[in-house]
Design a protein around this motif. Structure first.
Motif, PDB file in Angstrom:
ATOM      1  N   HIS A  25      -7.577  -2.486  -7.281  1.00 61.37           N
ATOM      2  CA  HIS A  25      -8.892  -3.246  -6.758  1.00 61.37           C
ATOM      3  C   HIS A  25      -8.568  -4.365  -5.908  1.00 61.37           C
ATOM      4  CE1 HIS A  25     -10.079  -0.570 -10.148  1.00 61.37           C
ATOM      5  NE2 HIS A  25     -11.179  -0.490  -9.498  1.00 61.37           N
ATOM      6  N   PRO A  26      -8.723  -4.436  -4.796  1.00 59.17           N
ATOM      7  CA  PRO A  26      -8.039  -5.460  -3.787  1.00 59.17           C
ATOM      8  C   PRO A  26      -9.016  -6.724  -4.091  1.00 59.17           C
ATOM      9  CG  PRO A  26      -9.208  -3.950  -2.716  1.00 59.17           C
ATOM     10  CD  PRO A  26      -9.126  -3.314  -3.764  1.00 59.17           C
ATOM     11  N   ARG A  27      -8.307  -7.820  -4.446  1.00 61.23           N
ATOM     12  CA  ARG A  27      -8.892  -9.380  -4.482  1.00 61.23           C
ATOM     13  C   ARG A  27      -7.960 -10.327  -4.243  1.00 61.23           C
ATOM     14  NH1 ARG A  27     -10.841 -12.458  -8.511  1.00 61.23           N
ATOM     15  NH2 ARG A  27      -9.106 -13.927  -7.379  1.00 61.23           N
ATOM     16  N   PRO A  28      -8.317 -11.746  -3.834  1.00 62.93           N
ATOM     17  CA  PRO A  28      -7.211 -12.696  -3.499  1.00 62.93           C
ATOM     18  C   PRO A  28      -6.577 -12.990  -4.861  1.00 62.93           C
ATOM     19  CG  PRO A  28      -9.324 -13.086  -2.376  1.00 62.93           C
ATOM     20  CD  PRO A  28      -9.488 -11.942  -3.360  1.00 62.93           C
ATOM     21  N   ALA A  29      -5.360 -13.334  -4.567  1.00 61.27           N
ATOM     22  CA  ALA A  29      -4.304 -13.661  -5.659  1.00 61.27           C
ATOM     23  C   ALA A  29      -4.900 -14.552  -6.623  1.00 61.27           C
ATOM     24  CB  ALA A  29      -3.122 -13.735  -5.219  1.00 61.27           C
ATOM     25  N   LEU A  72     -10.534   2.933   2.537  1.00 61.35           N
ATOM     26  CA  LEU A  72     -10.872   2.633   1.305  1.00 61.35           C
ATOM     27  C   LEU A  72      -9.387   2.553   0.220  1.00 61.35           C
ATOM     28  CD1 LEU A  72     -14.043   4.805   0.664  1.00 61.35           C
ATOM     29  CD2 LEU A  72     -13.713   2.220   1.550  1.00 61.35           C
ATOM     30  N   LEU A  73      -8.187   2.721   0.775  1.00 63.59           N
ATOM     31  CA  LEU A  73      -7.185   2.414   0.016  1.00 63.59           C
ATOM     32  C   LEU A  73      -6.146   1.460   0.365  1.00 63.59           C
ATOM     33  CD1 LEU A  73      -6.149   6.503   0.084  1.00 63.59           C
ATOM     34  CD2 LEU A  73      -7.127   5.239  -1.735  1.00 63.59           C
ATOM     35  N   ILE A 353     -10.448   7.812  -3.404  1.00 61.76           N
ATOM     36  CA  ILE A 353      -9.724   7.157  -4.670  1.00 61.76           C
ATOM     37  C   ILE A 353      -8.791   8.259  -5.295  1.00 61.76           C
ATOM     38  CG2 ILE A 353     -10.188   6.339  -7.077  1.00 61.76           C
ATOM     39  CD1 ILE A 353     -11.138   4.552  -4.675  1.00 61.76           C
ATOM     40  N   ASP A 354      -9.048   9.538  -4.900  1.00 58.47           N
ATOM     41  CA  ASP A 354      -8.171  10.595  -5.530  1.00 58.47           C
ATOM     42  C   ASP A 354      -6.678  10.409  -5.325  1.00 58.47           C
ATOM     43  OD1 ASP A 354     -10.250  11.633  -6.505  1.00 58.47           O
ATOM     44  OD2 ASP A 354     -10.562  13.520  -5.355  1.00 58.47           O
ATOM     45  N   ALA A 355      -6.544   9.801  -4.027  1.00 58.70           N
ATOM     46  CA  ALA A 355      -5.232   9.332  -3.306  1.00 58.70           C
ATOM     47  C   ALA A 355      -4.369   8.366  -4.381  1.00 58.70           C
ATOM     48  CB  ALA A 355      -5.355   9.024  -2.087  1.00 58.70           C
ATOM     49  N   TYR A 356      -5.033   7.754  -5.197  1.00 55.80           N
ATOM     50  CA  TYR A 356      -4.083   6.831  -6.051  1.00 55.80           C
ATOM     51  C   TYR A 356      -3.507   7.704  -7.118  1.00 55.80           C
ATOM     52  CZ  TYR A 356      -6.341   2.480  -4.057  1.00 55.80           C
ATOM     53  OH  TYR A 356      -6.642   1.323  -3.459  1.00 55.80           O
ATOM     54  N   ARG A 357      -3.838   8.890  -7.514  1.00 55.13           N
ATOM     55  CA  ARG A 357      -3.490   9.528  -8.611  1.00 55.13           C
ATOM     56  C   ARG A 357      -1.902  10.034  -8.252  1.00 55.13           C
ATOM     57  NH1 ARG A 357      -6.477  14.902 -10.124  1.00 55.13           N
ATOM     58  NH2 ARG A 357      -8.140  13.369 -10.887  1.00 55.13           N
ATOM     59  N   GLY A 358      -0.856   9.552  -8.909  1.00 52.42           N
ATOM     60  CA  GLY A 358       0.289   9.796  -9.006  1.00 52.42           C
ATOM     61  C   GLY A 358       1.043  10.576  -9.623  1.00 52.42           C
TER      62      GLY A 358
END
Length: 475
Positions: A25-29, A72-73, A353-358
């Motif tokens: 979930h992208p956000r600044p550090a 979106l990834l 979001i399916d593409a995050y499935r490893g």
């Protein structure tokens, strides 16, 4: 600029050693974030702005942070978009608002506050074609209405109906009721106030969206299972003394929009409503209406804010001192697809979001299933779970599975407990949990694993789970 979701995303976690920091979930550090703002899809790229204080993990002198993505990834972090201007109408903060295309010019319309405790005004800023550079000249498009019944106003949102552009703002009334204010916007630089549009004295609104102020109002069209589209109105339900606790959460109304033959103005008629998320850690969502060329593509996407917290519903939280030490606060949810099924809102993660499935970690697992710190689990009912029913729990436990959670010295914290129903899809990203139900709304929660604790999924008899590691996609 930093590519937040590139293949070297682990580097960000390495320089930010807090194990509660999310990776997907992208956000600044560092710094504080809250409401998603200005969400837009322009020239094939999604832009998500958000309220941001880069100086500390506290809510103060809010700016607009900015990330963007083509898929979106993989997210790119941009410079701060909007900053409070000394002496300007936004001197105390650039608060919630939207971004729109105004005659080919990206334009932000947001709540500017001049001083602590002061009323907000709708302030405009103009952006470059790529939305990275912004010019703030302090132009005020709408001030506080002179109507003495209106005691608070905030959070502009723009929408179109019958070829015309309108705006609304959330408001509070002297009666203690929440309200929406309506504006006609023929010229972005000069909004025309049309009065109180809807309030919580409407019986449907009173039942489903009780509040003293309707914050972050949204109005979009979403697909309906009946074959058409429904108008969906969503509010964050503010109560005095909330202080980022937001006990009433977020609610919505489903209804129709028609034109008043006498005034030509739109009229919203709610027919049903409900909670937009079942978790206590979800607030201030924003929805972007998408221009879709295919019925298979989402017509709108929603992002929400999941805040840090002192602990709710028996969950262990973080104190302000712990938040300060970590140096960051706040996460945005995954983008969510909205629809209406049998006059109720249904929410699902965006298909991307399916593409995050490893790597697959378990298939058809039963009873108690261990999850890593970054995981997806799909839970379904099998024989022995009548009609797919049965209670599912997600817990943090320090006891070994073999010894049992009731072994001496073991601790067990229940983070989520709910009925299996038609199935659950659960995401764990360090300290953020999102639980999606087929045909219903999601549950958003925050929880903080302590040293020696692991995530476990406890399943009812006859239920099974497939589990995957969350991984950044290649490329």
């Amino acid at each position: 600029m930093t590519d937040l979701a590139a293949s070297d995303f682990a580097r960000l976690a390495a320089v930010h050693p807090d194990p509660a920091f999310p990776r997907f979930h992208p956000r600044p550090a560092r710094g504080w974030i809250n409401d998603p703002n200005g969400i837009s899809h322009i020239n094939g790229r999604y832009h998500v702005f958000f309220q941001y204080n880069p100086e500390s993990a506290r809510h103060h002198r809010i700016q607009w942070g900015h990330v963007s993505s083509a898929d979106l990834l993989r997210w790119e972090e941009h410079p701060v978009a909007l900053k409070p201007q000394d002496g300007g109408p936004d001197e105390f903060g650039c608060w919630t608002g939207v971004v729109t295309d105004d005659g080919g010019v990206p334009t932000a319309a947001y709540s500017g506050v001049k001083g602590d405790g002061g009323h907000s005004q709708v302030v405009l800023a103009r952006g470059s074609a790529d939305l990275v550079s912004w010019e703030q000249d302090g132009h005020v498009a709408a001030s506080m209405p002179t109507d003495p019944l209106v005691t608070a106003v905030r959070d502009p949102f723009l929408f179109r109906f019958n070829g015309k552009r309108y705006a609304m703002q959330g408001a509070g009334l002297a009666t203690g009721q929440a309200a929406l204010l309506l504006y006609t916007v023929e010229d972005m630089s000069d909004w025309k106030y049309q009065g109180i549009w809807l309030s919580s004295d409407n019986p449907v609104a009173a039942a489903h969206t009780p509040a003293e102020i309707w914050e972050c109002p949204q109005l979009v069209q979403v697909p309906d299972s009946a074959g058409g589209d429904s108008w969906l109105m969503m509010f964050s339900l503010w109560l005095s003394g909330d202080a980022h606790e937001h006990a009433n959460g977020v609610g919505h109304l489903i209804g129709s929009l028609c034109e008043d033959p006498a005034t030509g103005l739109p009229v919203f008629e709610p027919r049903s409503g409900g909670k937009s998320d079942l978790g206590r850690d979800f607030y201030a969502p924003q929805i972007v209406q998408l221009e879709s060329s295919s019925g298979a593509e989402p017509s709108s996407l929603l992002w929400g804010w999941a805040n840090e917290g002192p602990g709710r519903d028996g969950r262990r939280g973080r104190s302000q001192e712990e938040i300060d030490a970590a140096g960051w606060s706040g996460v945005l949810t995954f983008p969510r697809v909205l629809s209406v099924v049998d006059d109720a809102v249904a929410v699902a993660p965006a298909p991307e979001i399916d593409a995050y499935r490893g790597a697959a970690l378990a298939t058809g697992a039963s009873r108690t299933v261990s999850l890593p710190a970054f995981a997806e689990a799909v839970v379904s009912g099998g024989q022995g779970v009548s009609g797919g029913q049965g209670e599912v729990s997600l817990v943090l436990s320090s006891g070994s599975e073999e010894a049992g959670s009731d072994a001496p010295g073991a601790e067990r914290q229940v983070v989520f407990r709910g009925e299996l129903g038609a199935g659950l899809r659960i995401f764990v990203d360090a300290s953020l949990v999102e639980v999606y139900r087929n045909g219903s709304v999601a549950t958003t929660l925050r929880a903080y694993p302590a040293a020696g604790e692991e995530w476990r999924l406890e399943l009812p008899a006859g239920a099974s789970a497939d589990v995957w590691q969350l991984e950044q996609p290649a490329g």
